[in-house]
Design a protein around this motif. Structure first.
Motif, PDB file in Angstrom:
ATOM      1  N   VAL A 233       0.804  -0.945   0.148  1.00  0.00           N
ATOM      2  CA  VAL A 233       0.099   0.053  -0.216  1.00  0.00           C
ATOM      3  C   VAL A 233       0.599   1.166  -0.057  1.00  0.00           C
ATOM      4  O   VAL A 233       0.456   2.374  -1.091  1.00  0.00           O
ATOM      5  N   GLN A 234       2.676   1.108   0.814  1.00  0.00           N
ATOM      6  CA  GLN A 234       3.043   2.129   0.655  1.00  0.00           C
ATOM      7  C   GLN A 234       3.845   2.527  -0.652  1.00  0.00           C
ATOM      8  O   GLN A 234       3.469   3.607  -0.151  1.00  0.00           O
ATOM      9  N   TRP A 236       2.876   1.894  -3.306  1.00  0.00           N
ATOM     10  CA  TRP A 236       1.614   2.709  -3.920  1.00  0.00           C
ATOM     11  C   TRP A 236       1.028   4.288  -3.900  1.00  0.00           C
ATOM     12  O   TRP A 236       0.249   4.719  -5.031  1.00  0.00           O
ATOM     13  N   SER A 237       1.252   4.397  -2.635  1.00  0.00           N
ATOM     14  CA  SER A 237       0.568   5.557  -2.246  1.00  0.00           C
ATOM     15  C   SER A 237       1.759   6.424  -1.803  1.00  0.00           C
ATOM     16  O   SER A 237       1.158   8.052  -1.255  1.00  0.00           O
ATOM     17  N   ALA A 268       3.073   9.319   4.357  1.00  0.00           N
ATOM     18  CA  ALA A 268       2.829   8.863   2.254  1.00  0.00           C
ATOM     19  C   ALA A 268       4.227   9.666   1.839  1.00  0.00           C
ATOM     20  O   ALA A 268       4.182   9.796   0.936  1.00  0.00           O
ATOM     21  N   TYR A 360      -1.325  14.809  -0.993  1.00  0.00           N
ATOM     22  CA  TYR A 360      -1.490  13.614  -0.402  1.00  0.00           C
ATOM     23  C   TYR A 360      -1.935  13.119  -1.613  1.00  0.00           C
ATOM     24  O   TYR A 360      -3.509  13.298  -2.045  1.00  0.00           O
ATOM     25  N   SER A 361      -2.086  11.636  -1.801  1.00  0.00           N
ATOM     26  CA  SER A 361      -3.145  10.655  -3.185  1.00  0.00           C
ATOM     27  C   SER A 361      -4.411  10.829  -1.506  1.00  0.00           C
ATOM     28  O   SER A 361      -4.201  11.326  -0.173  1.00  0.00           O
ATOM     29  N   ALA A 363      -4.984   7.440   0.124  1.00  0.00           N
ATOM     30  CA  ALA A 363      -4.368   6.766   1.073  1.00  0.00           C
ATOM     31  C   ALA A 363      -3.857   7.397   2.239  1.00  0.00           C
ATOM     32  O   ALA A 363      -3.708   7.508   2.899  1.00  0.00           O
ATOM     33  N   GLY A 364      -3.036   8.249   1.014  1.00  0.00           N
ATOM     34  CA  GLY A 364      -1.708   9.254   1.524  1.00  0.00           C
ATOM     35  C   GLY A 364      -3.321  10.222   2.830  1.00  0.00           C
ATOM     36  O   GLY A 364      -2.528  10.504   4.085  1.00  0.00           O
TER      37      GLY A 364
END
Length: 470
Positions: A233-234, A236-237, A268, A360-361, A363-364
């Protein structure tokens, strides 16, 4: 966990379930039980250490941010305050931590060569109010147990498996709890019941009401874990350094600013490369003609709208940058949406990069809010919510153990797992779900496949083992 007496207290080796609904119920119950065997000790540990960290932060602080001073009309310059700190504890200042209010001390982190010392200074008089090793107190002990069991990467992996299986517990628990036959009384516990039925009602209803928040906590915890978080996850984000308009980049990432296992930079940004000093790029930063020092960096932070507490990290080498940082994860504020990270060239004072919450994205942003929520840092309401939540998590774990002990035959020297349904028609579907979980949550999926294989291939074919676990 369900109220339906048809499925309530089966103790036989093989349930007499005939319908698909009954078979699914028994299958979910068995997986709920197996997951709980592993997860319950971890859940209790996480809840207890989480409570410790929240209350230590609330009443004592992590970095000396609770040390009080008497406000005066004029404060010393921050460079003079830093000089006072190094006169008491010789070494190199590596971080300035500003006070949240005029009635609190300034704190400096000093690298003495052997340790990192935190030094609290009265900003009005320059008096040193105390010093201590960074991240060696009770908060940090609880944090290290919470994150790695004091076992490094091995502990991190064990906890990641527990968090992933915690999601399995929530899903299977909700399926077992799901009201059948229009029974809405499952939303409140049946306090008139007695014995195991009462414990079952309390366990199911409490588990339902905390399930949504538990999922948030488990996901935010998994996002910090080494495999699902760090590798999936991290990665990608993470914030793309390309947004910094051809700023020269360092070989180091933002994670290099972390102190040991402690996370000091936003989630992020951890895997984003740091910018590098020594070029002519950047936009206007520190005041023209002023030296690029701590005074001008703190003034720049104020000019950029940072209020209350923020931190300034010193350049670490010839290409390093000054970093101004304010984020709720570190307790700088109770509002994640004002988080900011600003990098400044150590030679020119120009701003090389400025990252705000809006950059941030998805997810971020979710993690920027989820982490301080997880840590109880978003105000008194958050502390109270998390306190009640942790206590209820402990209760659900303990009540589950009590239910198991009450269900076990008296003096039986066996595990007394819920019986597996015969002729389960969806076995291939279960395998497919476990395989998909292996892709989405690698450690969890592999664990589920291993347990499934053990249950079917080993337990099912060794009578003595089957009796011991049944």
């Amino acid at each position: 966990m369900a109220k339906d007496s048809q499925f309530a207290d089966v103790r036989t080796e093989q349930p007499s379930a005939t319908s698909l609904s009954q078979k699914l119920y028994f299958a979910a119950w068995r997986w709920h039980f197996y997951a709980a065997l592993y997860v319950v000790p971890f859940m209790i540990m996480l809840a207890v250490t989480g409570l410790m960290m929240m209350f230590i932060t609330q009443f004592d602080g992590r970095d000396g941010e609770k040390i009080a001073v008497t406000p005066q009309s004029t404060a010393l310059s921050v460079t003079d305050q830093a000089a006072a700190a190094t006169s008491a504890v010789p070494g190199d200042v590596v971080e300035y931590i500003g006070p949240k209010s005029d009635a609190l001390a300034t704190v400096f982190r000093i690298n003495t060569g052997d340790t990192h010392q935190m030094v609290a200074v009265n900003p009005y008089t320059g008096d040193v109010l105390g010093n201590w090793d960074r991240r060696t107190g009770w908060y940090d002990f609880a944090d290290n147990v919470h994150g790695s069991l004091l076992l490094g990467d091995t502990g991190d992996r064990l906890i990641e498996i527990a968090a992933g299986l915690g999601l399995v517990l929530v899903l299977t628990g909700l399926y077992l709890w799901w009201p059948r036959g229009g029974d809405t009384s499952v939303f409140i516990p049946n306090l008139k019941a007695r014995g195991r039925t009462l414990w079952k009602s309390l366990h199911a209803v409490t588990g339902f009401w905390i399930s949504a928040l538990l999922v948030v906590f488990l996901i935010s915890g998994l996002a910090w874990a080494g495999i699902w978080g760090g590798k999936y996850v991290q990665a990608w984000s993470t914030f793309p350094a390309e947004k910094w308009n051809d700023v020269p980049l360092s070989d180091s990432t933002h994670a290099s600013m972390n102190h040991g296992n402690q996370n000091d930079v936003p989630w992020a940004l951890e895997q984003t490369p740091m910018p590098a000093s020594g070029s002519d790029v950047g936009v206007t930063g520190t005041a023209e003609g002023a030296p690029v020092d701590l005074n001008s960096l703190v003034a720049l932070g104020r000019d950029l709208g940072l209020k209350g507490r923020f931190r300034v990290a010193y350049p670490r080498d010839e290409t390093g940058v000054w970093t101004i940082n304010q984020d709720s994860m570190s307790g700088d504020s109770a509002t994640p949406t004002i988080d900011a990270t600003i990098h400044v060239d150590q030679y020119t004072g120009k701003i090389l990069a400025e990252v705000r919450f809006a950059d941030y994205s998805v997810a971020g942003k979710s993690m920027a809010v989820g982490i301080p929520l997880h840590m109880g840092l978003m105000g008194l309401w958050n502390l109270l919510l998390n306190t009640v939540f942790c206590l209820l998590v402990i209760f659900v774990c303990v009540s589950g153990v009590v239910m198991w002990l009450k269900r076990r035959p008296s003096k039986a020297m066996r595990l007394a797992a819920p019986p597996a349904p015969a002729d389960m028609p969806l076995f291939k579907g279960v395998l497919l779900i476990a395989a998909l979980l292996s892709v989405a949550f690698p450690l969890v999926g592999v664990t589920l496949l291993a347990v499934l294989a053990f249950d079917v291939l080993v337990v099912g074919n060794i009578p003595a083992l089957k009796r011991a676990l049944s």
